[in-house]
Design a protein around this motif. Structure first.
Motif, short mmCIF file in Angstrom:
data_model
loop_
_atom_site.label_atom_id
_atom_site.label_comp_id
_atom_site.label_asym_id
_atom_site.label_seq_id
_atom_site.Cartn_x
_atom_site.Cartn_y
_atom_site.Cartn_z
N THR A 427 -0.09 8.13 14.30
CA THR A 427 -1.40 8.71 14.59
C THR A 427 -1.51 10.14 14.10
OG1 THR A 427 -1.39 7.32 16.57
CG2 THR A 427 -3.12 8.97 16.41
N ALA A 428 -0.39 10.88 14.14
CA ALA A 428 -0.43 12.27 13.67
C ALA A 428 -0.79 12.34 12.20
CB ALA A 428 0.92 12.93 13.92
N ILE A 429 -0.29 11.40 11.39
CA ILE A 429 -0.66 11.37 9.98
C ILE A 429 -2.07 10.83 9.81
CG2 ILE A 429 -0.12 10.32 7.74
CD1 ILE A 429 1.76 12.54 8.52
N ALA A 430 -2.44 9.85 10.64
CA ALA A 430 -3.75 9.25 10.50
C ALA A 430 -4.88 10.24 10.75
CB ALA A 430 -3.89 8.06 11.47
N THR A 431 -4.63 11.27 11.56
CA THR A 431 -5.68 12.27 11.81
C THR A 431 -6.00 13.08 10.56
OG1 THR A 431 -3.97 13.80 12.58
CG2 THR A 431 -5.11 12.50 14.24
N ALA A 432 -5.05 13.15 9.61
CA ALA A 432 -5.29 13.91 8.39
C ALA A 432 -5.68 13.02 7.21
CB ALA A 432 -4.04 14.71 8.02
N GLU A 433 -5.64 11.70 7.38
CA GLU A 433 -5.95 10.79 6.28
C GLU A 433 -7.47 10.60 6.16
OE1 GLU A 433 -3.91 7.18 6.93
OE2 GLU A 433 -1.91 8.03 6.68
N THR A 434 -7.91 10.50 4.95
CA THR A 434 -9.32 10.21 4.68
C THR A 434 -9.52 8.84 4.06
OG1 THR A 434 -9.13 11.30 2.52
CG2 THR A 434 -9.87 12.64 4.40
N LEU A 435 -8.41 8.18 3.67
CA LEU A 435 -8.46 6.84 3.11
C LEU A 435 -7.59 5.90 3.95
CD1 LEU A 435 -8.09 7.65 -0.71
CD2 LEU A 435 -10.19 7.08 0.52
N PRO A 436 -7.87 4.62 3.94
CA PRO A 436 -7.04 3.71 4.73
C PRO A 436 -5.61 3.65 4.18
CG PRO A 436 -8.58 2.49 3.35
CD PRO A 436 -8.99 3.93 3.27
N SER A 437 -4.66 3.60 5.08
CA SER A 437 -3.25 3.52 4.69
C SER A 437 -2.88 2.09 4.38
CB SER A 437 -2.37 4.08 5.82
OG SER A 437 -1.02 4.01 5.46
N PRO A 438 -1.97 1.85 3.44
CA PRO A 438 -1.55 0.48 3.14
C PRO A 438 -0.81 -0.14 4.33
CG PRO A 438 -0.15 2.07 2.01
CD PRO A 438 -1.29 2.84 2.59
N SER A 439 -0.73 -1.46 4.31
CA SER A 439 -0.11 -2.18 5.42
C SER A 439 1.41 -2.23 5.32
CB SER A 439 -0.64 -3.61 5.49
OG SER A 439 -0.39 -4.29 4.26
N ASP A 440 1.98 -1.75 4.21
CA ASP A 440 3.44 -1.81 4.05
C ASP A 440 4.19 -1.07 5.15
OD1 ASP A 440 2.94 -3.29 1.82
OD2 ASP A 440 3.20 -1.64 0.41
N PRO A 441 3.73 0.13 5.62
CA PRO A 441 4.52 0.84 6.62
C PRO A 441 4.66 0.09 7.93
CG PRO A 441 2.91 2.30 5.61
CD PRO A 441 2.59 0.91 5.17
N ILE A 442 3.82 -0.92 8.20
CA ILE A 442 3.93 -1.63 9.47
C ILE A 442 5.30 -2.27 9.60
CG2 ILE A 442 3.00 -3.54 10.81
CD1 ILE A 442 0.27 -2.96 9.62
N TRP A 443 5.79 -2.87 8.52
CA TRP A 443 7.10 -3.50 8.57
C TRP A 443 8.19 -2.45 8.69
CZ3 TRP A 443 6.70 -8.44 9.45
CH2 TRP A 443 5.56 -9.13 8.99
N ALA A 444 8.05 -1.34 8.01
CA ALA A 444 9.05 -0.27 8.11
C ALA A 444 9.07 0.32 9.52
CB ALA A 444 8.76 0.82 7.08
N GLN A 445 7.88 0.52 10.12
CA GLN A 445 7.83 1.05 11.48
C GLN A 445 8.44 0.06 12.46
OE1 GLN A 445 7.00 4.03 11.71
NE2 GLN A 445 5.23 4.60 10.49
N THR A 446 8.18 -1.23 12.27
CA THR A 446 8.77 -2.24 13.15
C THR A 446 10.29 -2.24 13.04
OG1 THR A 446 6.78 -3.61 12.90
CG2 THR A 446 8.76 -4.68 13.75
N ALA A 447 10.79 -2.16 11.81
CA ALA A 447 12.25 -2.11 11.62
C ALA A 447 12.84 -0.85 12.25
CB ALA A 447 12.57 -2.17 10.13
N LEU A 448 12.11 0.26 12.15
CA LEU A 448 12.59 1.50 12.76
C LEU A 448 12.69 1.36 14.28
CD1 LEU A 448 13.22 4.57 12.66
CD2 LEU A 448 10.76 4.97 12.77
N GLY A 449 11.65 0.82 14.91
CA GLY A 449 11.68 0.64 16.35
C GLY A 449 12.75 -0.33 16.81
N VAL A 450 12.85 -1.46 16.11
CA VAL A 450 13.86 -2.46 16.48
C VAL A 450 15.27 -1.89 16.30
CG1 VAL A 450 14.84 -4.69 15.84
CG2 VAL A 450 12.36 -4.42 16.01
N GLY A 451 15.48 -1.12 15.23
CA GLY A 451 16.80 -0.53 15.01
C GLY A 451 17.18 0.47 16.09
N ALA A 452 16.22 1.34 16.49
CA ALA A 452 16.51 2.32 17.54
C ALA A 452 16.81 1.63 18.87
CB ALA A 452 15.33 3.28 17.68
#
Length: 479
Positions: A427-452
């Motif tokens: 959300t911190a990055i989304a507040t500065a974005e003016t274009l929609p972000s690609p869906s690729d980070p969803i898998w990376a964020q999920t892997a990050l959470g599962v790994g932690a």
């Protein structure tokens, strides 16, 4: 009390005390290596050689390393500062490992108090124990630093065109050149080594003094002042205030109000500080909330026990978990920002492969140290409650139920806190974005959470080895 007597009393003890000293020295050694690496990068010779001429000057670039982070003189102070930040998890690990086997140490200090020592002398003994271990760890870290320099790979053939921050046009000829992968050709000033060797024990002694501030040792008992507190939401309020400042920062960037050179950095850094503090401490209120929900809705024995333990001591392991949450939040922010930058065709240092590989290594090291510190916190809790656990087993409670309770205790605050840390980073990055972000980070964020979460669950699983020796009925005869 003489120095020799102080050292003998500090290093007395049994196997748990030996393990505590070894792990404290290990944390100090890791922190020493990180500090010396930061000093080496900071004092590297300048890449640019400026030659004055009658009508001006010429700049000649002498790139010596394969990494653009090391070749860029302007980026080196930031790189060194980031390496210095990596020493903090190691110092937190040393402070956390100093609590390993605390019940046995408290009984030993109580015996020394009964023999006539004053409370101030007891604290001095505890501080000396940590300081001496950290001095040895710092010396081992200095030796490891020089050993790593000797083991560092030598010059390799490198294609300058692969470095986006290289300037092959400023060098005669093109093609492969010899470069060093690591800065093994440079050393920091000589005074840095004794300064680091003194700084590590001083910081460790300060952390030990803070940890003992709630400990009262009398000739007949050792008392820890309880830290049972009500449900406090101010860390989550700090996160909300941080997002409010981010929204204000975006508004100030669009309107003509005040001096933007002052208002924009002030609002941005204030938001970063508030978000960092809120994320690092959010596990405590979330853990208390999850424990109360488990008490009300889960009727099995394991989550009920875990919830009671969390409510009784919500701050247990919070320091190590705070380090892990800040690392997860920073990684989630980086993943979202890099994906957004690539989607709009941005170019910059953050998209450099060297920066991303170093960031991944730093994240892995930080999470590893934080998980190790959390393991020590769980083991300390088991040793502190060993009589109660042995009583439960003697009354007929299965050991498997207690093992599941330990896992519940680790995961109840961790799962919502990790999810919130990733959400804050996105959300911190989304507040500065003016274009929609690609869906690729969803898998990376999920892997990050599962790994932690998997790393913290692994630490709780390793602590079950100590649980087997803790729940023996013979523990009921020990005091």
């Amino acid at each position: 009390m003489s120095v020799s007597t102080l050292v003998k009393l500090a290093w007395a003890g049994r196997h748990a005390d030996r393990f505590r000293l070894v792990f404290t020295a290990l944390g100090a050694a890791l922190g020493t290596v990180a500090m010396l690496a930061a000093a080496t990068v900071y004092w590297l010779p300048a890449t640019e050689i400026i030659t004055p001429l009658p009508g001006g000057y010429t700049i000649e670039m002498h790139h010596r390393y394969t990494s653009g982070l090391l070749n860029d003189t302007a980026a080196r102070p930031w790189f060194a500062a980031f390496l210095l930040v990596l020493a903090l998890p190691a110092l937190v690990f040393a402070a956390q490992s100093a609590r390993l086997g605390a019940p046995a140490r408290d009984r030993r200090l109580m015996a020394i108090r009964l023999a006539g020592a004053t409370p101030g002398q007891l604290r001095l003994i505890a501080v000396a124990e940590t300081a001496v271990a950290c001095v040895l760890g710092a010396l081992v870290g200095i030796g490891a630093y020089f050993a790593l320099r000797q083991l560092a790979p030598g010059p390799v053939l490198f294609n300058p065109d692969a470095d986006p921050y290289d300037f092959p046009g400023w060098r005669p000829g093109n093609g492969l050149v010899l470069r060093l992968p690591l800065p093994s050709d440079a050393l920091p000033p000589v005074w840095v080594f004794p300064a680091v060797a003194v700084c590590i024990p001083v910081l460790a002694a300060a952390l030990t003094t803070i940890a003992l501030r709630r400990l009262t040792i009398t000739p007949l008992a050792v008392t820890r002042l309880p830290r049972v507190r009500g449900l406090r939401w101010w860390p989550l309020a700090a996160i909300a205030a941080g997002f409010g400042l981010l929204a204000l920062h975006r508004i100030l960037g669009r309107v003509d109000f005040g001096d933007k050179d002052v208002t924009l950095p002030l609002s941005a850094w204030s938001a970063v500080i508030l978000l960092g503090v809120g994320v690092s401490l959010c596990a405590v209120p979330l853990g208390q909330l999850a424990a109360r929900i488990a008490l009300r809705h889960l009727r099995s024995a394991a989550p009920q026990l875990a919830a009671r333990w969390i409510i009784a001591d919500p701050w247990n392991g919070s320091r190590s978990l705070a380090v892990a949450l800040v690392a997860v939040c920073g990684a989630a922010t980086a993943i979202e920002g890099i994906s957004y930058g690539r989607s709009i065709g941005m170019t910059g240092r953050a998209l450099n492969g060297d920066v991303q590989r170093f960031g991944l290594l730093a994240l892995a090291m930080t999470l590893l140290v934080a998980v190790a510190g959390l393991l020590f916190a769980i083991v300390e809790g088991l040793l502190t409650r060993r009589r109660a656990l042995a009583s439960l087993v003697a009354a007929g409670a299965p050991t498997a139920v207690l093992a599941r309770a330990v896992l519940w205790q680790a995961l109840l605050p961790t799962v919502p806190a990790v999810a919130l840390a990733i959400l804050v980073g996105q959300t911190a990055i989304a507040t500065a974005e003016t274009l929609p972000s690609p869906s690729d980070p969803i898998w990376a964020q999920t892997a990050l959470g599962v790994g932690a979460i998997a790393g913290i669950a692994a630490a709780a699983s390793l602590s079950l080895i100590v649980l087997r020796s803790t729940v023996k009925v013979t523990e009921l005869r020990l005091e």
